[in-house]
Write an enzyme that holds these catalytic residues in place. Sequence first.
Site, mmCIF file in Angstrom:
data_model
loop_
_atom_site.group_PDB
_atom_site.id
_atom_site.type_symbol
_atom_site.label_atom_id
_atom_site.label_comp_id
_atom_site.label_asym_id
_atom_site.label_seq_id
_atom_site.Cartn_x
_atom_site.Cartn_y
_atom_site.Cartn_z
ATOM 1 N N ILE A 446 43.212 48.421 43.821
ATOM 2 C CA ILE A 446 43.537 48.316 42.506
ATOM 3 C C ILE A 446 42.037 47.432 41.939
ATOM 4 C CG2 ILE A 446 45.919 49.036 42.228
ATOM 5 C CD1 ILE A 446 46.512 45.723 41.767
ATOM 6 N N ARG A 608 43.277 32.781 56.821
ATOM 7 C CA ARG A 608 41.851 33.068 56.983
ATOM 8 C C ARG A 608 41.225 33.821 55.887
ATOM 9 N NH1 ARG A 608 39.784 34.131 62.112
ATOM 10 N NH2 ARG A 608 41.737 34.496 63.182
ATOM 11 N N ILE A 609 39.998 33.608 55.581
ATOM 12 C CA ILE A 609 39.362 34.377 54.511
ATOM 13 C C ILE A 609 38.631 35.497 55.227
ATOM 14 C CG2 ILE A 609 37.857 34.283 52.398
ATOM 15 C CD1 ILE A 609 40.324 32.702 52.238
ATOM 16 N N THR A 614 34.442 38.948 47.977
ATOM 17 C CA THR A 614 35.523 39.238 47.205
ATOM 18 C C THR A 614 36.822 38.471 47.008
ATOM 19 O OG1 THR A 614 36.370 40.597 49.086
ATOM 20 C CG2 THR A 614 34.977 41.969 47.665
ATOM 21 N N GLN A 618 38.352 37.322 43.262
ATOM 22 C CA GLN A 618 39.793 37.178 43.189
ATOM 23 C C GLN A 618 40.205 35.935 42.603
ATOM 24 O OE1 GLN A 618 43.037 39.248 44.223
ATOM 25 N NE2 GLN A 618 41.351 40.381 43.347
ATOM 26 N N GLY A 684 45.558 36.898 45.671
ATOM 27 C CA GLY A 684 45.330 37.539 44.053
ATOM 28 C C GLY A 684 46.350 36.894 43.068
ATOM 29 N N GLU A 685 47.431 36.573 43.413
ATOM 30 C CA GLU A 685 48.404 35.886 42.455
ATOM 31 C C GLU A 685 48.148 34.291 42.654
ATOM 32 O OE1 GLU A 685 50.926 38.696 41.731
ATOM 33 O OE2 GLU A 685 50.420 39.785 43.483
#
Length: 718
Positions: A446, A608-609, A614, A618, A684-685
Amino acid sequence: MKYIGKEMSRVDGVAKVTGRAKYAAEFKVNNPAYAFIVQSTIASGTIKSIDVSEAEKLTGVLKVLTHRNALKVEEESRQFRALQSDKILFCGQPVALVVADSFEQARYGANLVKVEYEAETPSTDFAKADKVTSRGPAPRGNPQEAFENSAVKVEAEYSIPIEHHSPMEPHAATAFWEGEKLTIFDKSQGVFGVRGHLARSFGIPAENINVISLFVGGAFGSSLNTNYYPFLTALAAKEVGRPVKLNYTRRQMFTGHGYRPYTMQKVSVGAGLDGKLVSIIHEATTNSSTYEDFTESTSRFGRTLYECPNYDSPYFLVKTDLPTPTWMRAPGAVSGAFAIESAIDELAYELKIDPVELRLINYAEKDPESGRPFSSKALKECFKVGADRFGWAKRKFAPRSMKDGNWLVGWGTAVGTWGAFQAPANAKIRLNADGTVYVGSGTTDIGPGTYTVITIIAAEALGTDPSKIKFELGDTRLPQAPSQGGSITTASVGSAVFGAAGEVRRQLLGYVSGKEGTPLFGAKFEDTELVDGTLRLKGDVAKAMSISEVMKAGGVQLVEVGYESKPSAERQKYTTMAHGAQFVEVKVDENLGIIKVTRVVEATACGRIINPKTSHSQEMGGIVWGIGMALQEATEVDHRYGKMMTTNLADYHVPVNADVHYVETDFVEEKDEIVNELGIKGMGELCLVGIPAAIANAVFHATGRRVRDLPITPDKIL
Ligand code: MOS
């Protein structure tokens, strides 16, 4: 790691900016018709009569559907489905659907449908409505008594209005039938959920339905539950025997899916003079519709936040004549954090203890709820990194003590947390002898960059350049994977793809490990790796064979595997969460009531990223969202009519470029071997959770005024 942890631009970026990426309403179908929804003008009552004769006579109109002629859904469900009866449950409810040759004809036809209602007085005033249900886990300790006996007490009420997701792309679907088979392109966060919903709606097997959602222009939870329009679109297509497109207007985006519920919270915090928390009672009340009970964990997430022996988190619902709310980015957590993290700040001022210091005094080294250790928790490091980067040490404690010319300057902080979840997920991989790779998994993207991070994970695990990988998602013909929601996707689908890549390697090794004379004769699976198109021994990289050699040895042209990953049993012994610390500077013009969020530094620890590019995007998005929630966003309801009023982007304010100043996102990487093999948590939250509280706390520090009612608009400052 060659690809994981390195910045990579979105693999779908060019397609998106050039318009090649197709969204739900954009798919080319043969001879489409267009459907437009007619909506109720009352919030509660009954349809007395409905006259569609004029609409039906209009040139181009093919069909007008109402509750009188629309297919009745057999499934027993409390979920709202359109055109099923004459009962009106909320203002803006679909009462008819006009299908025509063009969108304009359908829309004009919609204006010609005449509806008469038997109206009842709607009940939408949350403050006046009765609390109908209560729930929540049993209290920890004895919160009430402990609170009463506390040396220092804070008691306050906080409220948050209804908010709407307002993604750029309005909800839309394109549907067509081929005999008994239905294909639908839908703006969706979960294609399998839509498929199940439609199968139950039409009483047909799920295998007869294919749901496709390749690109989504933002959803933020508004497309997690299946909304009512995919059914209407498919029904219209069946009725007119042609493909049908349905596209919400921006106005319909305010009644056509859920919203963040109205939230009222009461917080009582008791502490000792040393700052140690003794008791927290966090009561939350949110609204739902009359027909469904939607709840969030508004008051629950705080239970793992601080070391506090006594805790209660009662939760109440009020029934309103409005549509059912739904999940909206960081559901429950961001609302709860606004209350708890404001109250902790209020306590800091009662105690005259620095707000960061107070949080460290009450730092939970293990989960205070279950007593389990955290699988990893680098929140202290987040405080350190964030405070250093922000310059927190230079803060003067007293409110109204920092100025920049006419502007009052305020510095505020707060904590954010979100669960590090993982759900079962399936993926398939096909590795060809020429080194090209196909990866498929039926999740969605999304906007966070799932196409890209899954490509990175596959590239790493297969030792293949990302340019050779094609990853497909958003289609029910792909292996079943969870919806994109709750920040679970990379941990879940990433683990499935990683596991599938392991199976590819296992198969490849099987072709050669038994063959004497090959460099990999006798090699064990765990000692091998795929790197740069070769299968090789980890410690002895000269023992290597190219993938094409291995396949030749096995007499195959390709290797294809499917794999299901599941959360490990080991996870159960731990509490798995992601954490972050937020530091905000605001400047306030007291004469005009203007608040500018001039600086935000956020440090998050979320495992871990995979793709810093991106991931930072976020986190920045979460901060911008938090600015909107703190200062701007509100859906106003006119309780006389039970009607949502601010149903456009002129009246419903979201941040624009001029509202966003310096934003910095830092990651404190955690090496978490418990959460999953790759050490991935969600983000993301998380990035949003503490922001509104940190802004409100900064506004208090600037002005000495505690605003407990979001959004903090100029009138509340003047
Ligand atoms: Mo998010 S509210 O889980 O889409």
